[in-house]
Design a protein around this motif. Structure first.
Motif, PDB file in Angstrom:
ATOM      1  N   ARG A   1       0.815  -1.210   0.000  1.00  0.00           N
ATOM      2  CA  ARG A   1       0.000   0.000   0.000  1.00  0.00           C
ATOM      3  C   ARG A   1       0.854   1.268   0.000  1.00  0.00           C
ATOM      4  O   ARG A   1       0.423   2.322  -0.460  1.00  0.00           O
ATOM      5  CB  ARG A   1      -0.928  -0.002   1.218  1.00  0.00           C
ATOM      6  CG  ARG A   1      -2.052   1.019   1.145  1.00  0.00           C
ATOM      7  CD  ARG A   1      -2.868   1.020   2.435  1.00  0.00           C
ATOM      8  NE  ARG A   1      -4.094   1.770   2.317  1.00  0.00           N
ATOM      9  CZ  ARG A   1      -4.176   3.104   2.374  1.00  0.00           C
ATOM     10  NH1 ARG A   1      -3.085   3.811   2.537  1.00  0.00           N
ATOM     11  NH2 ARG A   1      -5.360   3.704   2.266  1.00  0.00           N
ATOM     12  N   GLY A   2       2.077   1.154   0.508  1.00  0.00           N
ATOM     13  CA  GLY A   2       2.960   2.310   0.505  1.00  0.00           C
ATOM     14  C   GLY A   2       3.223   2.852  -0.892  1.00  0.00           C
ATOM     15  O   GLY A   2       3.461   4.055  -1.068  1.00  0.00           O
ATOM     16  N   LEU A   3       3.182   1.977  -1.908  1.00  0.00           N
ATOM     17  CA  LEU A   3       3.366   2.432  -3.281  1.00  0.00           C
ATOM     18  C   LEU A   3       2.206   3.335  -3.711  1.00  0.00           C
ATOM     19  O   LEU A   3       2.402   4.320  -4.429  1.00  0.00           O
ATOM     20  CB  LEU A   3       3.468   1.228  -4.214  1.00  0.00           C
ATOM     21  CG  LEU A   3       4.653   0.288  -3.959  1.00  0.00           C
ATOM     22  CD1 LEU A   3       4.533  -0.957  -4.844  1.00  0.00           C
ATOM     23  CD2 LEU A   3       5.966   1.004  -4.203  1.00  0.00           C
ATOM     24  N   ILE A   4       1.013   2.989  -3.257  1.00  0.00           N
ATOM     25  CA  ILE A   4      -0.151   3.830  -3.546  1.00  0.00           C
ATOM     26  C   ILE A   4      -0.033   5.165  -2.809  1.00  0.00           C
ATOM     27  O   ILE A   4      -0.394   6.218  -3.341  1.00  0.00           O
ATOM     28  CB  ILE A   4      -1.451   3.107  -3.153  1.00  0.00           C
ATOM     29  CG1 ILE A   4      -1.615   1.811  -3.962  1.00  0.00           C
ATOM     30  CG2 ILE A   4      -2.665   4.012  -3.367  1.00  0.00           C
ATOM     31  CD1 ILE A   4      -1.734   2.015  -5.449  1.00  0.00           C
ATOM     32  N   THR A   5       0.511   5.118  -1.597  1.00  0.00           N
ATOM     33  CA  THR A   5       0.711   6.361  -0.838  1.00  0.00           C
ATOM     34  C   THR A   5       1.681   7.284  -1.552  1.00  0.00           C
ATOM     35  O   THR A   5       1.493   8.508  -1.579  1.00  0.00           O
ATOM     36  CB  THR A   5       1.225   6.047   0.575  1.00  0.00           C
ATOM     37  OG1 THR A   5       0.287   5.193   1.240  1.00  0.00           O
ATOM     38  CG2 THR A   5       1.398   7.322   1.387  1.00  0.00           C
ATOM     39  N   ILE A   6       2.735   6.717  -2.141  1.00  0.00           N
ATOM     40  CA  ILE A   6       3.684   7.540  -2.895  1.00  0.00           C
ATOM     41  C   ILE A   6       2.957   8.255  -4.029  1.00  0.00           C
ATOM     42  O   ILE A   6       3.140   9.461  -4.253  1.00  0.00           O
ATOM     43  CB  ILE A   6       4.837   6.668  -3.435  1.00  0.00           C
ATOM     44  CG1 ILE A   6       5.714   6.183  -2.274  1.00  0.00           C
ATOM     45  CG2 ILE A   6       5.679   7.447  -4.448  1.00  0.00           C
ATOM     46  CD1 ILE A   6       6.783   5.195  -2.692  1.00  0.00           C
ATOM     47  N   ALA A   7       2.120   7.524  -4.768  1.00  0.00           N
ATOM     48  CA  ALA A   7       1.362   8.139  -5.862  1.00  0.00           C
ATOM     49  C   ALA A   7       0.378   9.174  -5.323  1.00  0.00           C
ATOM     50  O   ALA A   7       0.196  10.243  -5.925  1.00  0.00           O
ATOM     51  CB  ALA A   7       0.625   7.060  -6.652  1.00  0.00           C
ATOM     52  N   HIS A   8      -0.268   8.865  -4.197  1.00  0.00           N
ATOM     53  CA  HIS A   8      -1.236   9.772  -3.577  1.00  0.00           C
ATOM     54  C   HIS A   8      -0.573  11.104  -3.220  1.00  0.00           C
ATOM     55  O   HIS A   8      -1.057  12.176  -3.608  1.00  0.00           O
ATOM     56  CB  HIS A   8      -1.801   9.088  -2.332  1.00  0.00           C
ATOM     57  CG  HIS A   8      -2.793   9.908  -1.569  1.00  0.00           C
ATOM     58  ND1 HIS A   8      -4.125   9.547  -1.437  1.00  0.00           N
ATOM     59  CD2 HIS A   8      -2.668  11.066  -0.857  1.00  0.00           C
ATOM     60  CE1 HIS A   8      -4.758  10.450  -0.707  1.00  0.00           C
ATOM     61  NE2 HIS A   8      -3.884  11.378  -0.331  1.00  0.00           N
TER      62      HIS A   8
END
Length: 239
Positions: free
Chosen positions: A44-51
């Motif tokens: 999920r951290g990868l999605i946070t980076i994009a967010h």
């Protein structure tokens, strides 16, 4: 040929599409990662980076001053900006986060479907480098360096078929992973556990109910998933 021209030709070169089974397999693999709680916790951290990257990019585009980005080990993050506390720029910046992963995934699907795998990987490296310059905590810096190192290794050392598989999997992951946080957000809001979420901040800024903002996020992410999935499979669909 000049070095700059050679680099441009390398970045814009197209690669042969992988077999359909690999595209389907990468999609199911991404779905499994997003759907399974343990794998989702770690990815999920990868999605946070994009967010957070979405917040930061729109802040810059709307001429807000970007003060820094923080990424935390619990997969949360925060983007700090300075400027008018109200107005279109603040609204656009607040609205960008939850739709950014899906829109990045849609852009990735468009490039992948066109065979521009190298261009996609180097564009990701460029975005990660820009984010790294604005990171204000150690965990965030390490996270970006690890992700950037993995993307660089894929683009520099991996054979073309492995690059294609990685690019398709990444596009699927962003498209699918962009939906789940929005559903999680509404679940938290329903029990009062996210009073300062992006949707609630937007509600205070615009006087539009937070639930409608969540629905807008979900509409954008779902539309991106449907169209992005179509793009990823378009080479094998009957005309």
């Amino acid at each position: 040929m000049t070095p700059l021209k050679a680099l441009w030709n390398h970045l814009t070169a197209t690669q042969v599409a992988p077999p359909l089974w690999l595209v389907v397999l990468s999609g199911f693999a991404a779905l499994a990662v997003v759907a399974y709680p343990i794998s989702w916790h770690y990815s999920r951290g990868l999605i946070t980076i994009a967010h957070e990257g979405g917040h930061a990019l729109v802040a810059v585009l709307t001429r807000r001053k970007l003060r820094g980005i923080r990424l935390h080990s619990d997969t949360s993050g925060v983007t700090l900006t300075r400027g008018r506390p109200t107005g279109p720029g603040m609204v656009a910046t607040a609205a960008a986060g939850y739709v950014a992963p899906s829109l990045i995934g849609l852009s990735a699907a468009w490039l992948v479907a066109d065979g521009r795998i190298t261009l996609l990987l180097w564009a990701v490296l460029a975005l990660l480098t820009c984010m790294l310059l604005m990171i204000r905590n150690v965990f965030g810096a390490v996270s970006l360096l690890v992700v950037g190192g993995a993307v660089f290794a894929l683009s520099w050392f991996a054979p073309p078929d492995v690059q294609s598989a990685g690019a398709y999997a990444a596009a699927w992951f962003l498209l699918l992973g962009g939906v789940r946080p929005i559903l999680e957000l509404q679940a938290k809001r329903r029990v009062g556990h996210a009073p300062d979420s992006d949707a609630d901040q937007l509600a205070r800024l615009t006087h539009v109910p937070g639930t409608l903002w969540v629905l807008l996020f979900l509409l954008v992410s779902t539309a991106s998933l449907v169209y992005g999935g179509y793009l990823l499979a378009s080479r094998w669909l009957p005309m």
